[in-house]
Structure formats: C-alpha cells, structure tokens
Scaffold this motif. Structure first.
Motif, PDB file in Angstrom:
ATOM      1  N   ASP A  81      46.047  33.810  47.215  1.00  0.00           N
ATOM      2  CA  ASP A  81      45.244  33.155  48.240  1.00  0.00           C
ATOM      3  C   ASP A  81      44.688  31.893  48.146  1.00  0.00           C
ATOM      4  OD1 ASP A  81      45.290  34.124  51.384  1.00  0.00           O
ATOM      5  OD2 ASP A  81      43.914  32.559  50.988  1.00  0.00           O
ATOM      6  N   ASN A 137      47.863  40.115  59.664  1.00  0.00           N
ATOM      7  CA  ASN A 137      47.192  39.438  60.979  1.00  0.00           C
ATOM      8  C   ASN A 137      48.279  39.067  61.840  1.00  0.00           C
ATOM      9  OD1 ASN A 137      44.362  39.929  59.804  1.00  0.00           O
ATOM     10  ND2 ASN A 137      44.772  37.954  58.850  1.00  0.00           N
ATOM     11  N   SER A 180      47.007  32.857  60.967  1.00  0.00           N
ATOM     12  CA  SER A 180      46.626  31.237  60.914  1.00  0.00           C
ATOM     13  C   SER A 180      48.037  30.644  60.240  1.00  0.00           C
ATOM     14  CB  SER A 180      45.637  30.915  60.116  1.00  0.00           C
ATOM     15  OG  SER A 180      45.817  31.304  58.779  1.00  0.00           O
TER      16      SER A 180
HETATM   17  P1  5GP Z   1      46.526  34.581  57.767  1.00  0.00           P
HETATM   18  O1  5GP Z   1      45.073  33.738  58.393  1.00  0.00           O
HETATM   19  O2  5GP Z   1      47.523  33.750  58.491  1.00  0.00           O
HETATM   20  O3  5GP Z   1      46.421  35.869  58.105  1.00  0.00           O
HETATM   21  O4  5GP Z   1      46.638  34.278  56.234  1.00  0.00           O
HETATM   22  C1  5GP Z   1      46.778  32.689  55.902  1.00  0.00           C
HETATM   23  C2  5GP Z   1      46.369  32.803  54.490  1.00  0.00           C
HETATM   24  O5  5GP Z   1      47.079  31.635  53.822  1.00  0.00           O
HETATM   25  C3  5GP Z   1      45.007  32.417  54.545  1.00  0.00           C
HETATM   26  O6  5GP Z   1      44.315  33.448  53.863  1.00  0.00           O
HETATM   27  C4  5GP Z   1      44.882  31.052  53.584  1.00  0.00           C
HETATM   28  O7  5GP Z   1      43.691  31.176  53.012  1.00  0.00           O
HETATM   29  C5  5GP Z   1      46.090  31.210  52.847  1.00  0.00           C
HETATM   30  N1  5GP Z   1      46.697  29.826  52.663  1.00  0.00           N
HETATM   31  C6  5GP Z   1      46.763  28.846  53.658  1.00  0.00           C
HETATM   32  N2  5GP Z   1      47.318  27.722  52.942  1.00  0.00           N
HETATM   33  C7  5GP Z   1      47.602  28.007  51.680  1.00  0.00           C
HETATM   34  C8  5GP Z   1      48.226  27.307  50.770  1.00  0.00           C
HETATM   35  O8  5GP Z   1      48.877  26.154  50.844  1.00  0.00           O
HETATM   36  N3  5GP Z   1      48.497  27.971  49.568  1.00  0.00           N
HETATM   37  C9  5GP Z   1      47.770  29.293  49.182  1.00  0.00           C
HETATM   38  N4  5GP Z   1      47.950  29.799  48.067  1.00  0.00           N
HETATM   39  N5  5GP Z   1      47.395  30.114  50.380  1.00  0.00           N
HETATM   40  C10 5GP Z   1      47.263  29.297  51.706  1.00  0.00           C
END
Ligand code: 5GP
Ligand code: ZN
Length: 112
Positions: free
Chosen positions: A29, A85, A93
């Motif tokens: 992440d 999530n 997100s």
């Molecule tokens: P959510 O909030 O949808 O459960 O998790 C999405 C996750 O994707 C977040 O923890 C965020 O930090 C991660 N994330 C978003 N954009 C990127 C990216 O471009 N690269 C990586 N490695 N992680 C990302």
C-alpha cells in the motif's frame, strides 16, 4: 475504463508486485497503516464485495490462501488482519475490490 487498480494491473501505472498469478496481484500500500500493509487485488474488475456472487466467489478463497502465504513470508507469525472496505460507509476509496493484509503491530478493536 478509468480504474486506478485496473491501470496498476495492466502495468499502465508502474508498481512493484510482490506477487502475481493469473487471478490476482499483490503490492504494498502506498500509505501503509501498519509495518506490513499489502493489497491483494483480483485481476477481474469487480467493483466491491456487493458484486460477489456464488459464480465469482472462488476468487475470495484464492485471496485468503494467498494472504496466509504472504503473512508467513512477511513474518506475521503473531497474527494479522485481512480487511475489505465495501462502498461508502465501509470506507472504500478505490472502486475495484481489494483486500488489505495488515500486520507487524497490535491491531485494535473496534475499528474506527
Ligand atoms: P480502500 O480505502 O479503498 O479500502 O483502499 C485503497 C487503498 O489503496 C488505500 O489504502 C490507499 O493507500 C491505496 N492506494 C491508493 N492509490 C494507490 C497507488 O497508486 N499505489 C498503491 N500502492 N496503493 C494505493
Ligand atoms: Zn478496476
């Protein structure tokens, strides 16, 4: 399709995969919430857990076996947490189903 995780899967956005097979990719992440914070992402564009059916649910078992294997590889012998999530109230997100594997510290309950 304008999906961040599809772009990562298709290598349009360069990302170091720690694991890849025909069904999933895994990478760290970008904003880690624990010493180990891995995302496991099915290659199929499934928007959220709300789109899991008995027809496509085998991917979830595949993800959980991989989560166990990666947890071992990353030294999480004392335990870890797998998080999905789902949609707005779940805190999702990126609208492409994914599973967080978090470990390396004591997790708290209840989550925020
Ligand atoms: P959510 O909030 O949808 O459960 O998790 C999405 C996750 O994707 C977040 O923890 C965020 O930090 C991660 N994330 C978003 N954009 C990127 C990216 O471009 N690269 C990586 N490695 N992680 C990302
Ligand atoms: Zn996608």
């Amino acid at each position: 399709m304008d999906c961040l995780f599809c772009k990562i899967i298709n290598k349009e956005i360069p990302t170091d995969f720690i694991y890849e097979d025909e069904k999933v990719v895994a990478f760290k992440d970008i904003s880690p919430q624990a010493p180990v914070h891995i995302l496991i992402i099915p290659k199929d564009h499934i928007p959220s857990n709300d789109d899991i059916t008995h027809e496509n649910s085998a991917i979830v078992g595949h993800v959980f076996v991989l989560a166990k294997n990666l947890a071992k590889e990353y030294g999480l012998e004392e335990g870890y947490r797998i998080v999905n999530n789902c949609k707005e109230h779940g805190g999702q997100s990126v609208n492409h189903i994914h599973f967080h594997v978090l470990g390396g510290r004591q997790m708290l309950w209840p989550p925020g």
